[in-house]
Scaffold this motif. Structure first.
Motif, PDB file in Angstrom:
ATOM      1  N   GLU A  26      10.375   0.182  10.407  1.00 55.27           N
ATOM      2  CA  GLU A  26      10.892  -0.100   9.068  1.00 55.27           C
ATOM      3  C   GLU A  26       9.898  -0.906   8.241  1.00 55.27           C
ATOM      4  OE1 GLU A  26      14.372  -3.052   7.684  1.00 55.27           O
ATOM      5  OE2 GLU A  26      15.045  -1.455   9.035  1.00 55.27           O
ATOM      6  N   GLY A  27       9.593  -0.390   7.038  1.00 59.37           N
ATOM      7  CA  GLY A  27       8.748  -1.129   6.119  1.00 59.37           C
ATOM      8  C   GLY A  27       7.266  -1.038   6.389  1.00 59.37           C
ATOM      9  N   GLU A  28       6.850  -0.207   7.364  1.00 59.65           N
ATOM     10  CA  GLU A  28       5.437  -0.155   7.743  1.00 59.65           C
ATOM     11  C   GLU A  28       4.856   1.244   7.611  1.00 59.65           C
ATOM     12  OE1 GLU A  28       4.215  -1.773  11.463  1.00 59.65           O
ATOM     13  OE2 GLU A  28       5.523  -3.529  11.297  1.00 59.65           O
ATOM     14  N   ILE A  29       3.604   1.303   7.214  1.00 57.94           N
ATOM     15  CA  ILE A  29       2.788   2.505   7.354  1.00 57.94           C
ATOM     16  C   ILE A  29       2.302   2.527   8.795  1.00 57.94           C
ATOM     17  CG2 ILE A  29       0.672   3.645   6.574  1.00 57.94           C
ATOM     18  CD1 ILE A  29       1.132   2.259   3.846  1.00 57.94           C
ATOM     19  N   GLN A  30       2.273   3.721   9.400  1.00 55.97           N
ATOM     20  CA  GLN A  30       2.083   3.775  10.846  1.00 55.97           C
ATOM     21  C   GLN A  30       0.705   3.333  11.325  1.00 55.97           C
ATOM     22  OE1 GLN A  30       3.757   7.882  10.775  1.00 55.97           O
ATOM     23  NE2 GLN A  30       4.434   7.384  12.835  1.00 55.97           N
ATOM     24  N   CYS A  31      -0.375   3.707  10.596  1.00 52.43           N
ATOM     25  CA  CYS A  31      -1.689   3.427  11.174  1.00 52.43           C
ATOM     26  C   CYS A  31      -2.801   3.491  10.132  1.00 52.43           C
ATOM     27  CB  CYS A  31      -2.000   4.430  12.298  1.00 52.43           C
ATOM     28  SG  CYS A  31      -2.120   6.144  11.748  1.00 52.43           S
ATOM     29  N   LEU A  32      -3.970   3.009  10.515  1.00 52.66           N
ATOM     30  CA  LEU A  32      -5.197   3.187   9.746  1.00 52.66           C
ATOM     31  C   LEU A  32      -5.693   4.614   9.962  1.00 52.66           C
ATOM     32  CD1 LEU A  32      -7.078  -0.096  10.799  1.00 52.66           C
ATOM     33  CD2 LEU A  32      -5.448   0.218   8.927  1.00 52.66           C
ATOM     34  N   GLY A  33      -6.279   5.206   8.920  1.00 56.13           N
ATOM     35  CA  GLY A  33      -6.802   6.552   9.042  1.00 56.13           C
ATOM     36  C   GLY A  33      -8.019   6.606   9.951  1.00 56.13           C
ATOM     37  N   LEU A  34      -8.110   7.675  10.731  1.00 55.47           N
ATOM     38  CA  LEU A  34      -9.282   7.844  11.580  1.00 55.47           C
ATOM     39  C   LEU A  34     -10.544   7.892  10.718  1.00 55.47           C
ATOM     40  CD1 LEU A  34      -8.157  10.529  14.196  1.00 55.47           C
ATOM     41  CD2 LEU A  34      -8.443   8.074  14.565  1.00 55.47           C
ATOM     42  N   GLY A  35     -11.586   7.263  11.203  1.00 57.37           N
ATOM     43  CA  GLY A  35     -12.852   7.240  10.487  1.00 57.37           C
ATOM     44  C   GLY A  35     -12.904   6.287   9.317  1.00 57.37           C
ATOM     45  N   SER A  37       6.514   9.263   7.165  1.00 53.53           N
ATOM     46  CA  SER A  37       5.181   8.672   7.045  1.00 53.53           C
ATOM     47  C   SER A  37       4.936   8.209   5.619  1.00 53.53           C
ATOM     48  CB  SER A  37       4.106   9.690   7.445  1.00 53.53           C
ATOM     49  OG  SER A  37       4.217  10.032   8.809  1.00 53.53           O
ATOM     50  N   SER A  38       4.925   6.907   5.428  1.00 54.78           N
ATOM     51  CA  SER A  38       4.458   6.342   4.172  1.00 54.78           C
ATOM     52  C   SER A  38       2.935   6.389   4.222  1.00 54.78           C
ATOM     53  CB  SER A  38       4.951   4.906   4.028  1.00 54.78           C
ATOM     54  OG  SER A  38       4.530   4.343   2.810  1.00 54.78           O
ATOM     55  N   ILE A  39       2.307   6.831   3.122  1.00 56.52           N
ATOM     56  CA  ILE A  39       0.851   6.977   3.093  1.00 56.52           C
ATOM     57  C   ILE A  39       0.298   6.282   1.857  1.00 56.52           C
ATOM     58  CG2 ILE A  39       0.966   9.129   4.394  1.00 56.52           C
ATOM     59  CD1 ILE A  39       0.455  10.680   1.858  1.00 56.52           C
ATOM     60  N   SER A  40      -0.941   5.833   1.929  1.00 55.93           N
ATOM     61  CA  SER A  40      -1.505   5.090   0.809  1.00 55.93           C
ATOM     62  C   SER A  40      -3.020   5.284   0.748  1.00 55.93           C
ATOM     63  CB  SER A  40      -1.186   3.597   0.950  1.00 55.93           C
ATOM     64  OG  SER A  40      -1.678   2.870  -0.158  1.00 55.93           O
ATOM     65  N   GLY A  41      -3.504   5.548  -0.440  1.00 53.05           N
ATOM     66  CA  GLY A  41      -4.928   5.713  -0.701  1.00 53.05           C
ATOM     67  C   GLY A  41      -5.113   5.700  -2.197  1.00 53.05           C
ATOM     68  N   GLY A  42      -5.523   6.831  -2.757  1.00 51.56           N
ATOM     69  CA  GLY A  42      -5.572   6.864  -4.208  1.00 51.56           C
ATOM     70  C   GLY A  42      -6.496   7.912  -4.769  1.00 51.56           C
ATOM     71  N   THR A  43      -6.397   8.035  -6.107  1.00 53.51           N
ATOM     72  CA  THR A  43      -7.270   8.919  -6.866  1.00 53.51           C
ATOM     73  C   THR A  43      -8.726   8.583  -6.604  1.00 53.51           C
ATOM     74  OG1 THR A  43      -5.589   9.112  -8.593  1.00 53.51           O
ATOM     75  CG2 THR A  43      -7.847   9.628  -9.214  1.00 53.51           C
ATOM     76  N   ASP A  44      -9.031   7.310  -6.411  1.00 53.13           N
ATOM     77  CA  ASP A  44     -10.403   6.842  -6.206  1.00 53.13           C
ATOM     78  C   ASP A  44     -11.083   7.561  -5.047  1.00 53.13           C
ATOM     79  OD1 ASP A  44      -9.879   3.891  -7.715  1.00 53.13           O
ATOM     80  OD2 ASP A  44      -8.218   4.670  -6.541  1.00 53.13           O
ATOM     81  N   ILE A  45     -10.314   7.881  -3.992  1.00 56.68           N
ATOM     82  CA  ILE A  45     -10.891   8.539  -2.811  1.00 56.68           C
ATOM     83  C   ILE A  45     -10.264   9.907  -2.582  1.00 56.68           C
ATOM     84  CG2 ILE A  45     -11.469   6.324  -1.756  1.00 56.68           C
ATOM     85  CD1 ILE A  45      -9.101   6.819   0.203  1.00 56.68           C
ATOM     86  N   VAL A  46      -9.374  10.330  -3.477  1.00 52.34           N
ATOM     87  CA  VAL A  46      -8.627  11.597  -3.428  1.00 52.34           C
ATOM     88  C   VAL A  46      -8.068  11.849  -2.013  1.00 52.34           C
ATOM     89  CG1 VAL A  46     -10.495  13.288  -2.948  1.00 52.34           C
ATOM     90  CG2 VAL A  46      -8.624  13.895  -4.507  1.00 52.34           C
ATOM     91  N   SER A  47      -7.659  10.779  -1.365  1.00 50.04           N
ATOM     92  CA  SER A  47      -7.173  10.864   0.014  1.00 50.04           C
ATOM     93  C   SER A  47      -6.541   9.530   0.383  1.00 50.04           C
ATOM     94  CB  SER A  47      -8.326  11.225   0.966  1.00 50.04           C
ATOM     95  OG  SER A  47      -9.370  10.271   0.892  1.00 50.04           O
ATOM     96  N   CYS A  48      -6.481   9.232   1.682  1.00 49.48           N
ATOM     97  CA  CYS A  48      -5.742   8.063   2.167  1.00 49.48           C
ATOM     98  C   CYS A  48      -6.632   7.112   2.964  1.00 49.48           C
ATOM     99  CB  CYS A  48      -4.593   8.509   3.080  1.00 49.48           C
ATOM    100  SG  CYS A  48      -3.450   9.691   2.320  1.00 49.48           S
ATOM    101  N   PHE A  49      -6.307   5.844   2.894  1.00 55.20           N
ATOM    102  CA  PHE A  49      -6.880   4.848   3.790  1.00 55.20           C
ATOM    103  C   PHE A  49      -5.952   4.626   4.994  1.00 55.20           C
ATOM    104  CE2 PHE A  49      -9.373   3.183   0.084  1.00 55.20           C
ATOM    105  CZ  PHE A  49     -10.633   3.332   0.666  1.00 55.20           C
ATOM    106  N   VAL A  50      -4.648   4.590   4.719  1.00 51.89           N
ATOM    107  CA  VAL A  50      -3.656   4.326   5.763  1.00 51.89           C
ATOM    108  C   VAL A  50      -2.560   5.376   5.618  1.00 51.89           C
ATOM    109  CG1 VAL A  50      -4.182   1.878   5.940  1.00 51.89           C
ATOM    110  CG2 VAL A  50      -2.507   2.624   4.270  1.00 51.89           C
ATOM    111  N   LEU A  51      -2.047   5.857   6.757  1.00 55.90           N
ATOM    112  CA  LEU A  51      -1.119   6.986   6.658  1.00 55.90           C
ATOM    113  C   LEU A  51      -0.335   7.159   7.943  1.00 55.90           C
ATOM    114  CD1 LEU A  51      -3.285  10.296   6.679  1.00 55.90           C
ATOM    115  CD2 LEU A  51      -4.162   8.087   7.363  1.00 55.90           C
ATOM    116  N   GLY A  52       0.214   8.356   8.150  1.00 56.99           N
ATOM    117  CA  GLY A  52       1.121   8.590   9.260  1.00 56.99           C
ATOM    118  C   GLY A  52       0.429   9.138  10.493  1.00 56.99           C
ATOM    119  N   ASN A  53       1.229   9.267  11.538  1.00 59.07           N
ATOM    120  CA  ASN A  53       0.741   9.789  12.810  1.00 59.07           C
ATOM    121  C   ASN A  53       1.962  10.204  13.609  1.00 59.07           C
ATOM    122  OD1 ASN A  53      -0.247  10.229  15.392  1.00 59.07           O
ATOM    123  ND2 ASN A  53      -1.586   8.429  15.394  1.00 59.07           N
TER     124      ASN A  53
END
Length: 651
Positions: free
Chosen positions: A437-446, A414-430
């Motif tokens: 290949e080359g993709e983050i799996q999904c948008l985060g719930l909520g 699971s490649s995940i992405s967010g940041g210090t700005d939200i101390v969490s993720c916008f898009v991540l694994g499932n």
């Protein structure tokens, strides 16, 4: 659409946290979700119901219930979450008090320690009592210059238990870098290590601690923690005391958890600071807790049977993300030191020996393993490993293939992405979805994530600015010392009214996956065509002769030209033949527009202390502009390699 590299088994899907959560919602509300896309759409269309369900699924402990889940939900910023609720972040992380292992901690020099949940609770109680005895009260700041060791975790939990605000820096920050951060927030207590180990060296921190203590007038107590066994006279440090002397000798009172509003400040974290003084980003206890519980339990599937590891320093938000794993009952695996000492397989050895089930790292680390020609599936027993997490930069296609070819076939990558700005993720694994290949799996719930083109339209299958169109609980409370929220509003809400603009450039695929092409402010624009730097890095990583690279746009004759800097492998010369192969690889794997006009060899690439390359700082050096706050860099001397290069001069 590419074929998946991995698909979850029916058994894994049925036992997953995501599936159990979906069943809870379906059973309680009489709904039916045909797929993840429907669950995600429901979560953003019904934020009050969704986040209430996350609260219940996560078993959040509170002394007072909320009166309303979401108030002013049409204001962003300005929405209020769980008004009336009173809780304590540390209480939710210390819910286990048994003899099971809470923390495993290892240092580069081979030292290993462990703490049970009961021992962790007892040690947090002792330090919390000491903080209270020092006069620390809710809202006071406690700073830490500490490596990733149990005492740092204990310090944070003790701080949170009394309602103080925690802020930490890695001990490899220089004096100016520390002052740029702690100097802004006026801490009352500094918890600092005597030293630390890195890359085969023992590094003494006490001279720097003395300098910091002498320059932050608000500090009333300096607590020195023995980590590296530095034998030094600390009497020259103002208001200094050793950790042992600071803690109560006996009769420690029962640990009390201060009951506080949902949005009471928990952390102050910092932007990288490579383009100016770091932003002091304030995060609330409740928003951090509920967001991390959602990500850990639903998206990662974390639980009491897991050994959870993330390679991080205490100056990167992934440390804050990691330690919240205690709220799911998991065992935390901590490591401090170089990930390649005493050998490139150091972290893999740890994964095998400790039975790590969730292994988190950076995209750069995975690429480095491949460059070292390591094949863990042949050399290590990783039977316990079920999930690999990667962040810090986009994970290349080659790294996806490497993990499944040479690390482990049956693993959720699971490649995940967010940041210090939200101390969490916008898009991540499932773990219920396939890995492509080359993709983050999904948008985060909520998380109402969209990608918007230059007209401000939400697009699918096209590149655009990543935004979040609706409020979410882990948005910052604001920036520290920011009257009227001017800096906060300018940072995220200038581009689109009432919409968070994150600063990433990417796209949403037709099947709900995400591709991140790089930071928006580092996007190249030759001939008016926007190109993400990650698209170029993916191609360069295919070449075994190149161990690292960084790409910028150089202003040139009224336009922008693409300049690629590469670090050749030892013994390799960047000659015309290799330059041609680099260009051909980029042309065939991307487009002719991605091909650099100039390719320049350098000895090193500057990176932040959390390992991220600094394209803007390099671009400024190339253009002869000032680069501020180089203390934010792990290797600031590398910037000089880009000053006044003959290959980039106009004739």
């Amino acid at each position: 659409m590419s074929d998946p590299l991995w698909r979850p088994s029916s058994a894994r899907i049925n036992s997953s946290g995501m599936q159990r959560f979906a069943r809870q919602v379906e059973n309680q509300l009489g709904l039916r979700f045909r797929d993840y896309g429907e669950l995600h759409r429901w979560s953003i269309d019904n934020p009050e119901i969704f986040w209430e369900q996350v609260w219940r699924f996560g078993g959040i402990i509170s002394s007072e219930p909320w009166e309303r889940v979401l108030t002013d939900g049409d204001r962003f910023p300005g929405a209020k979450w769980f008004s009336g609720a009173r809780l304590n972040y540390a209480e939710n992380l210390l819910r286990r008090r048994d003899d099971g292992t809470a923390v495993i901690a290892r240092l580069e020099n081979g030292e290993r320690r462990s703490l049970s949940h009961a021992q962790l609770y007892e040690q947090v109680g002792r330090l919390a009592a000491a903080l209270r005895a020092s006069g620390i009260a809710p809202g006071d700041r406690v700073a830490a210059l500490m490596p990733n060791v149990p005492e740092t975790l204990i310090g944070m939990l003790a701080c949170a238990s009394v309602g103080a605000v925690w802020s930490s820096c890695s001990p490899d920050f220089g004096f100016a870098g520390v002052m740029d951060r702690f100097g802004q927030i006026s801490p009352k207590v500094l918890i600092a290590c005597d030293g630390y180990f890195y890359n085969g060296k023992r590094i003494d921190c006490l001279p720097r601690v003395a300098e910091i203590a002498g320059n932050i007038d608000s500090l009333e107590q300096i607590v020195v923690v023995p980590v590296a066994g530095i034998d030094a006279d600390v009497s020259r440090i103002r208001n200094v005391v050793s950790l042992d002397d600071y803690l109560p000798a006996e009769d420690t009172p029962e640990l009390e958890f201060e009951q506080l509003p949902f949005d009471h400040p928990l952390y102050i974290v910092y932007s990288s600071g490579t383009t100016g003084v770091p932003k002091c980003i304030v995060h609330g206890a409740g928003g951090t807790l509920i967001q991390h519980l959602k990500e850990h339990r639903l998206h990662v599937g974390l639980g009491p049977e897991d050994v959870f590891f993330y390679f991080t320093t205490c100056g990167w938000m992934m440390w804050n993300w990691l330690v919240s794993g205690l709220a799911s009952g998991a065992t935390l695996a901590l490591y401090d030191g170089s990930p390649f000492r005493p050998a490139p397989s150091a972290l893999l050895d740890m994964a095998q020996e400790e039975g790590i089930t969730v292994f988190g790292t950076s995209a750069k680390y995975i690429a480095a393993l491949e460059k070292e020609h390591l094949r863990p599936r042949e050399t290590h027993d990783l039977s316990a490993l079920r999930t690999v997490l990667s962040t810090g930069s986009p994970l290349s296609h080659e790294s996806f293939r490497y993990v499944y070819r040479d690390v482990k076939q049956d693993v959720c990558l699971s490649s995940i992405s967010g940041g210090t700005d939200i101390v969490s993720c916008f898009v991540l694994g499932n773990e219920c979805l396939p890995v492509r290949e080359g993709e983050i799996q999904c948008l985060g719930l909520g998380m109402a994530v969209e990608f918007r083109n230059e007209k401000g339209e939400s697009v699918i299958g096209e590149k655009g600015e990543m935004v979040c169109a609706r409020p979410f609980p882990s948005a910052p409370i604001g920036f520290w010392n920011d009257p009227g929220d001017r800096k906060y509003l300018a940072a995220y809400f200038d581009a689109f009214p009432n919409v968070w603009t994150h600063g990433d450039y990417g796209e949403l695929t037709e099947h709900g996956g995400v591709i991140i092409h790089g930071r928006s402010d580092a996007v190249l624009n030759p001939g008016g065509v926007r190109i993400g730097t990650a698209e170029i890095y993916r191609q360069v990583e295919k070449l075994d002769e190149i161990v690292d690279s960084i790409c910028i746009g150089q202003e040139w004759e009224g336009d922008v030209r693409v300049v690629l800097f590469v670090v050749p492998r030892k013994g390799v010369t960047l000659d015309d033949e290799l330059r041609q192969r680099i260009r051909q690889t980029i042309r065939s794997g991307a487009t002719p527009r991605h091909v650099p006009a100039v390719i320049v060899p350098v000895a090193d690439i500057p990176r932040t202390l959390s390992g991220k390359i600094v394209e803007l700082a390099v671009r400024n050096m190339v253009h002869g502009r000032p680069v501020r706050n180089t203390d934010a860099l792990a290797n600031p001397e590398a910037l000089e390699l880009f000053r006044d290069l003959p290959e980039l001069r106009r004739e």
